[in-house]
Design a protein around this motif. Structure first.
Motif, PDB file in Angstrom:
ATOM      1  N   LYS A  28       1.062   4.265  -2.630  1.00 28.62           N
ATOM      2  CA  LYS A  28       0.675   5.618  -2.230  1.00 28.62           C
ATOM      3  C   LYS A  28       1.758   6.649  -2.575  1.00 28.62           C
ATOM      4  CE  LYS A  28      -1.696   8.192   1.339  1.00 28.62           C
ATOM      5  NZ  LYS A  28      -2.189   8.260   2.716  1.00 28.62           N
TER       6      LYS A  28
ATOM      7  N   VAL B 256       0.837  -1.198   0.000  1.00 29.77           N
ATOM      8  CA  VAL B 256       0.000   0.000   0.000  1.00 29.77           C
ATOM      9  C   VAL B 256       0.874   1.251   0.000  1.00 29.77           C
ATOM     10  CG1 VAL B 256      -1.650   1.369   1.334  1.00 29.77           C
ATOM     11  CG2 VAL B 256      -1.984  -1.088   1.128  1.00 29.77           C
ATOM     12  N   ARG B 257       1.907   1.258   0.820  1.00 35.76           N
ATOM     13  CA  ARG B 257       2.759   2.449   0.930  1.00 35.76           C
ATOM     14  C   ARG B 257       3.515   2.712  -0.373  1.00 35.76           C
ATOM     15  NH1 ARG B 257       6.572   3.384   5.473  1.00 35.76           N
ATOM     16  NH2 ARG B 257       5.990   5.545   5.131  1.00 35.76           N
TER      17      ARG B 257
ATOM     18  N   ASN C 177       2.967  16.350  -0.220  1.00 29.48           N
ATOM     19  CA  ASN C 177       2.469  15.289   0.662  1.00 29.48           C
ATOM     20  C   ASN C 177       3.552  14.937   1.673  1.00 29.48           C
ATOM     21  OD1 ASN C 177      -0.286  13.983  -0.293  1.00 29.48           O
ATOM     22  ND2 ASN C 177       0.825  14.658  -2.113  1.00 29.48           N
TER      23      ASN C 177
ATOM     24  N   HIS D 267       0.898   7.523  -6.012  1.00 29.93           N
ATOM     25  CA  HIS D 267      -0.274   8.406  -5.979  1.00 29.93           C
ATOM     26  C   HIS D 267       0.120   9.836  -5.627  1.00 29.93           C
ATOM     27  CE1 HIS D 267      -4.340   9.811  -4.942  1.00 29.93           C
ATOM     28  NE2 HIS D 267      -3.811  10.277  -3.823  1.00 29.93           N
ATOM     29  N   SER D 268       1.005   9.977  -4.643  1.00 28.23           N
ATOM     30  CA  SER D 268       1.422  11.293  -4.177  1.00 28.23           C
ATOM     31  C   SER D 268       2.174  12.056  -5.261  1.00 28.23           C
ATOM     32  CB  SER D 268       2.298  11.154  -2.928  1.00 28.23           C
ATOM     33  OG  SER D 268       2.825  12.406  -2.548  1.00 28.23           O
TER      34      SER D 268
ATOM     35  N   GLY E  96      -3.127   1.544  -2.920  1.00 33.09           N
ATOM     36  CA  GLY E  96      -2.151   2.612  -2.731  1.00 33.09           C
ATOM     37  C   GLY E  96      -2.158   3.627  -3.851  1.00 33.09           C
TER      38      GLY E  96
ATOM     39  N   ASP F  93      -5.005   4.535   2.701  1.00 31.52           N
ATOM     40  CA  ASP F  93      -4.047   4.277   3.770  1.00 31.52           C
ATOM     41  C   ASP F  93      -4.023   2.790   4.111  1.00 31.52           C
ATOM     42  OD1 ASP F  93      -3.196   6.946   4.175  1.00 31.52           O
ATOM     43  OD2 ASP F  93      -5.055   7.370   5.263  1.00 31.52           O
ATOM     44  N   THR F  94      -3.026   2.380   4.907  1.00 32.06           N
ATOM     45  CA  THR F  94      -2.837   0.964   5.206  1.00 32.06           C
ATOM     46  C   THR F  94      -3.976   0.358   6.019  1.00 32.06           C
ATOM     47  OG1 THR F  94      -1.532   1.525   7.173  1.00 32.06           O
ATOM     48  CG2 THR F  94      -0.318   1.134   5.118  1.00 32.06           C
TER      49      THR F  94
ATOM     50  N   GLY G 241      -4.625   6.153  -3.387  1.00 29.32           N
ATOM     51  CA  GLY G 241      -4.464   7.034  -2.234  1.00 29.32           C
ATOM     52  C   GLY G 241      -4.967   6.493  -0.921  1.00 29.32           C
TER      53      GLY G 241
END
Length: 223
Positions: free
Chosen positions: A33, A29-30, A220, A36-37, A70, A75-76, A73
């Motif tokens: 993300k 996920v991270r 972010n 995504h950021s 991720g 979160d875990t 956007g």
């Protein structure tokens, strides 16, 4: 032998997350993300290149859902991770999988993510090193080394003179020390990216000030 350095007991225990595995779920996920950021918008098309362990178990351990969550956007600890593939389909995101079980990637939990929207494209290679922690090793073909388990600012902005100075001046005014910085750009005058590792987790005021800089697309903060 590789030695992994963790900064606290929480790095070993892992984050608040949807299971089953911190490496295959929270770390994935991270990684998504971060994409995504930096990309700053929902892509039309995403290709996930999975290596070694990620490639062999990505469906059984939910890595596929975690990566897709991720890049949207999430979160875990978002309960919608389990529905990420369906949500991406509803949003019109085309997902492709390049599964490389027998690759020679230096770490078993490695994913390269390539996102596209129109003529805009971007790629990131991330590694899930355990406990939900990740490392970013490549950005748009540039070899970088970011632990992402320290406080990190990711800033996307127009490539014009003085942008780096404006950001670093704000960090200095807020007594925030820079540990490491990576800067890259699409081409002269186009979008550029600053990835800044800092020593402080108390930086919301600085983030708010940075967000108001002219010609800055998004900022972010990952803690």
């Amino acid at each position: 032998m590789n030695t992994l350095k963790f900064q606290s007991v929480f790095d070993i225990i892992g984050p608040v997350m949807i299971g089953p595995s911190s490496s295959h779920t929270a770390g994935a996920v991270r990684i998504g993300k971060v994409v995504h950021s930096i990309f700053g918008e929902v892509p039309e098309e995403v290709t996930f290149s999975l290596y070694n362990s990620f490639a062999k178990t990505y469906r059984g351990h939910g890595t596929d859902k975690a990566l897709v969550a991720g890049i949207m956007g999430m979160d875990t600890d978002n309960p919608e991770i389990k529905n990420a593939l369906e949500i991406a389909h509803q949003r019109g995101i085309r997902i492709y999988w390049d599964v490389l079980k027998d690759s020679n990637a230096p770490h078993p939990n490695t994913a390269k993510i390539t996102v596209k929207k129109g003529e805009k494209t971007m790629s990131i290679t991330g590694v899930s090193i355990g406990g939900g922690n990740i490392q970013v090793t490549e950005l748009n073909g540039f070899s970088i080394s970011l632990s992402m388990n320290t406080p990190t600012l990711i800033i996307v902005h127009q490539d014009i003179p003085g942008m780096i100075a404006k950001v670093t001046d704000i960090l200095q005014d807020n007594n925030i020390n820079i540990a490491q910085m990576n800067v890259t750009r699409e081409s002269a005058g186009e979008k550029a990216i600053m990835i800044i590792e800092i020593d402080s987790r108390d930086c919301q005021d600085a983030v708010n000030q940075i967000s108001k800089i002219p010609y800055l697309h998004n900022v972010n903060f990952f803690d």
